[in-house]
Design an enzyme around this catalytic site. Structure first.
Site, short mmCIF file in Angstrom:
data_model
loop_
_atom_site.label_atom_id
_atom_site.label_comp_id
_atom_site.label_asym_id
_atom_site.label_seq_id
_atom_site.Cartn_x
_atom_site.Cartn_y
_atom_site.Cartn_z
N LYS B 95 -66.86 93.27 29.07
CA LYS B 95 -65.83 92.43 29.67
C LYS B 95 -65.85 91.11 28.91
O LYS B 95 -66.82 90.35 29.01
CB LYS B 95 -66.11 92.20 31.16
CG LYS B 95 -65.06 91.32 31.82
CD LYS B 95 -65.39 91.03 33.28
CE LYS B 95 -64.43 89.97 33.81
NZ LYS B 95 -64.95 89.34 35.04
N GLY B 156 -63.81 82.88 41.86
CA GLY B 156 -64.58 82.46 43.02
C GLY B 156 -63.84 81.56 43.99
O GLY B 156 -64.40 81.08 44.95
N ALA B 182 -60.69 88.16 39.51
CA ALA B 182 -60.88 86.74 39.84
C ALA B 182 -59.93 86.27 40.93
O ALA B 182 -58.73 86.46 40.88
CB ALA B 182 -60.69 85.85 38.62
N GLY B 183 -60.53 85.62 41.93
CA GLY B 183 -59.77 84.95 42.96
C GLY B 183 -59.48 85.79 44.19
O GLY B 183 -59.00 85.25 45.19
#
Lengths: 260, 260, 260, 260
Positions: B95, B156, B182-183
């Site tokens: 990644k 996060g 993400a998020g």
């Protein structure tokens, strides 16, 4: 487990019987949803065919029936419809639904409160469909209704929880179960309602008008479970900045590395 | 079933190993999620304790490891990290994560493209973490990356899919799997990503920082299933007005009534 | 006052010349907007009519021209277009616009950075049109561009500030003026961009395609003023609960009352 | 021009008198806003200082006073407050405000309708503060109120138009002026309300609690003008894809170019 009046429900997904292309699909979809309560309205009996091919299979399936007063434009019509449905469906439960406006089907707060009072006096278990109005929900609680059913958005619009900020207030203040009704068009929206702390959701159009109602019924079952469990486990707070999930410093300059 | 490079995944929920309070909880949560791919970073080996109590159980669990280059500020550092991780984790999957800014951890499009080119040349299977930038995703596809990982919101932050309108474009144009990363802070948001047509989501913080990570892992499993199935079954359109789910006219004036 | 390169602007509303039904309406609308910078593209000269009935009145009006490279699909085309426009319009300012995809016209981060470097080397004042990508904006700043022009939503879509959360980060980190470009479809959205701290907005479609462009131009002028002044005065914080604006207690039980 | 009852207003910005740090600032801010209607509540007279240093300057300024019944928890208290304010302020106008809940100050639909009936019978010009409830607004219209004042979000919360989807329905169905009240925290939100077709907005907290109330009052004046003019000129539709504002094809391959 969810309790309304004296009845317990394992499932927090309530369903409806409208808009399905045929009765078998409706029954199979409700079965796939594992819903234990379904709402239904009344219509004219087919003069040529007095038999009732819907209610008996529904009753046989063990799902609780919640007759609704859809079509009532005022308290008087709603009370009449409730009385008829009690006889017809042999249940004193009623989803009280009064919408004088046919374009948006928004509920009438005044007539709803008045009809609720009368029906509670008559011994009904009353679940009123209302706008996401915190004060109205409190007043309905005070007179003894058994759950409130505030809307997410107009009936059948699939717009989701446009009333979210007001639902939060209702959930915070409620002493009876809060069932978010109307406008839920996707499983993610049902999950969101449960994450906010709603006790249940009622979904009809999004299942019935899907090209694959049985699969969509399962989707909502999973989503409702996910939302409720997440509410119980507790969601994290929202932040305006990032928080790294992986260690960020120094590792590139170390000679010895290990997985984290 | 989801295929990335030559690998097939039954689960569309990818997980991460960061932020858990201990290794056992991390392993149990990943197991509960039924995720088949988990990302992990590198850190310094504890000088006093060279043993590795994390990687072996992860490998034993059968989950595929996706080492990430978190902490890299440019292409050079990311390539170095990828090379190290290939040796350490015995996998050519990576990644690719390059974020020069520590406050919002937003990815660098220029360095990411450059590093991706180099790593693909070296035989890596590259999954780059990127902003929700449709053109960048196309360019990364052209050079041979195996999936794109656009963000929903800063890492996060639990803000969910604030990039939704751009994710829709990416999904429409993509020829490789789209993994929203993400998020994502709530199961409803994961469900939404799948409903939009994303091929998978990666969730770490929302599980790891829950007060009950194992239960939250299950929530995301259900939500991802719900979202994917709903995408396949097809969601209904959104309307600005109401559509009645129950028959509305006439019944109150009929003498003979039946359930609908 | 807003300064870009060595130029000062009283107005924070930038405009465009496209999509107007005729040149007079375009000139009158720009005048009504009190905009001091307008962007324009190039097109083929009408073979039968070599005269230029647009540029001279624009120049006479005193508005600064910002030639753009709309239509360029890569750095090479954009650099060529910039060089031509410098000759044609006698200005070294250029709005750098590279969008390989004609469906959404999203900008290309890689080609844009590369072209920007080249054009800055050639002495251009470069204002690049970019996705709302905070890292890309930083990198463009580092090489010497004079303002960044992140998008609110796809060009001409009138969707408004769907990139709002990322614009906030860009504004926080920027050392050059931030001009929100593309997608602004209503004065309220322009006001919002300025309230967030953007230095200016560029509005074209929303004015040009209005049924009354001159009035709409004025609306945007007022809205931009309102947003900027509000940013300077400081907006209040957002609360999840109510705060009474009027005194609430006791007055009904007092015999002597006065206005508050 | 806006007409309520027999009164005409040049300005569509209504203001309030609460929360200002001193009377002079309040008066100067209202003057700067060019508002022609301001709402005010009652409080105890200072026993030692019976003089009234607020009302006279307000009256002298020529702004119309709209006494409100803030603090009333039911119809009876609101009617009493309205009667007192009629005597005190020498006006039969009243903003009917009944909120039993002090945490969110959400209005009571039942008591509000009841009090409105009584006050209209007594010859008052009644402007009720209500939830964004389309049916309630219709019922209030039927009994003769002169404008409806639906909320955007809880009083003083600065959350803006969270009720937007319901405001649209109210505006579509209204036969009396719609004044969006409560929760408007930024000029962009006021502009948005007018763009939607609201006839006016009432803003208090966002002006009074700004660090520069006089400037903020001007911002709202500009924003309300912008929103109203844009509504009259007609906003463009929203699209999910891009529409180029500049000509895109061919120019780079033409030898002769002219500005567009």
């Amino acid at each position: 487990m969810l309790t309304i009046a004296d009845h317990q429900f394992q499932s927090r997904l309530f369903t409806g019987t409208g808009k399905f292309s045929n009765s078998k699909l409706m029954l199979d979809s409700i079965a796939a949803s594992e819903s234990q309560l379904t709402t239904l309205a009344m219509k004219r009996i087919d003069a040529k065919n007095g038999t009732d091919d819907l209610m008996q299979p529904l009753l046989d399936s063990g799902v609780k029936l919640l007759p609704n007063t859809s079509g009532a434009r005022n308290a008087k019509e709603a009370i009449f419809a409730a009385e008829l449905s009690r006889e017809l469906f042999k249940t004193n439960w009623v989803k009280l639904e009064i919408h004088p406006d046919h374009r948006y089907l928004m509920p009438d707060p005044i007539e709803t409160l008045q009809a609720a009072k009368e029906l509670i006096g008559q011994g009904f278990v009353v679940l009123p469909y209302v706008h996401a109005d915190p004060v109205l929900c409190c007043r309905l609680q005070e007179i003894g209704i058994h759950a409130v059913m505030p809307l997410g958005s107009p009936i059948g619009s699939n717009q989701g929880l446009v009333s979210e900020e007001f639902l939060k207030i209702i959930i915070e203040q409620a002493h009876v179960p809060v069932v978010v009704d109307a406008g839920i068009g996707a499983p993610s929206q049902a999950a969101r309602a449960l994450e906010l702390g709603a006790d249940a959701v009622l979904v009809n159009t999004a299942i019935a008008s899907s090209s694959d109602p049985i699969t969509m019924a399962k989707c909502f079952k999973y989503a409702v479970n996910a939302g409720r469990l997440a509410y119980e486990a507790g969601l994290g707070g929202i932040s305006t900045r990032a928080h790294n999930t992986s260690p960020l410093t120094g590792f590139l300059h170390d000679s010895q590395l290990s997985p984290v």
